[in-house]
Design an enzyme around this catalytic site. Sequence first.
Site, mmCIF file in Angstrom:
data_model
loop_
_atom_site.group_PDB
_atom_site.id
_atom_site.type_symbol
_atom_site.label_atom_id
_atom_site.label_comp_id
_atom_site.label_asym_id
_atom_site.label_seq_id
_atom_site.Cartn_x
_atom_site.Cartn_y
_atom_site.Cartn_z
ATOM 1 N N SER A 136 0.855 -1.189 0.000
ATOM 2 C CA SER A 136 0.000 0.000 0.000
ATOM 3 C C SER A 136 0.889 1.236 0.000
ATOM 4 O O SER A 136 2.034 1.188 0.477
ATOM 5 C CB SER A 136 -0.885 0.013 1.255
ATOM 6 O OG SER A 136 -1.537 1.258 1.423
ATOM 7 N N TYR A 149 -2.013 -0.917 10.188
ATOM 8 C CA TYR A 149 -1.987 -1.295 8.768
ATOM 9 C C TYR A 149 -0.702 -0.814 8.097
ATOM 10 O O TYR A 149 -0.035 -1.569 7.383
ATOM 11 C CB TYR A 149 -3.215 -0.685 8.087
ATOM 12 C CG TYR A 149 -3.416 -1.076 6.646
ATOM 13 C CD1 TYR A 149 -4.032 -2.278 6.309
ATOM 14 C CD2 TYR A 149 -3.012 -0.234 5.613
ATOM 15 C CE1 TYR A 149 -4.240 -2.631 4.987
ATOM 16 C CE2 TYR A 149 -3.213 -0.580 4.286
ATOM 17 C CZ TYR A 149 -3.825 -1.780 3.980
ATOM 18 O OH TYR A 149 -4.030 -2.117 2.654
#
Length: 246
Positions: A136, A149
């Site tokens: 990401s 995350y």
Amino acid sequence: MKTVLITGAGTGIGKATAEHFLKNDWQVIAVGRRAEPLENLATAAPKKVLPVTCDLSRIKDVEELAKKIQAQPPFYETLSVLVNNAGIYERKRFADSTDELWQRTFETNLMGSVRITRAFLKAIERNRGVIINVSSTLGLKPVAETSVYSALKAAMINWTQALALEIAPSGARANCVCPGIVDTPIHSFDKMDSSLRAQFEKMQPLGRVGRPEDIAHAIYSLSGPGSEWITGASLSVDGGIILAGS
């Protein structure tokens, strides 16, 4: 005929990636937690999709997955691309994050990918294949309330680089794709009102949020001809959002 194994293949980026490979005449091992979306994918492409349900956060599930696939020689023996896409996302302030959230995210987003890569590494090396880890842009540049995350997506990038060095002598490669904000179930754009979605789109230098197909195309490009000299890379596919500030 070549084969790709895709985790989280039932929805979003995983599904779009499976469909992209199928259009280019690949076989697909579609892995996910829920059987129904995987079966739907198999129904749309008979004999070219092997659907396998698996919870990657469980060691025994991954061991059973490996046995099932190894028992299917047309798929296993031609396995040359592994796409580690499965993951979960929960936005929360660090002060409110719990050990349970950290452990659950760690097991799914990082260890799940580690386990399945370990299970099929010999096949990938034998076929001089490619491992594509879906990280990401938050793994490159975190924002507030994403510490869990972001930390684990950053770890995935570092792991990919180390793995790329280790498997290079075999001719196999490892790369990361780092999506930005993509219209998938993880972001629930379908449940947003139009004004909130407009705000998200206004944030994007290219004027829109990503589509799963944008990421699928990047993954396929890193897997095929023309990318033989790319390894250890982290490709941002994000509409320029990483350049636009926090």
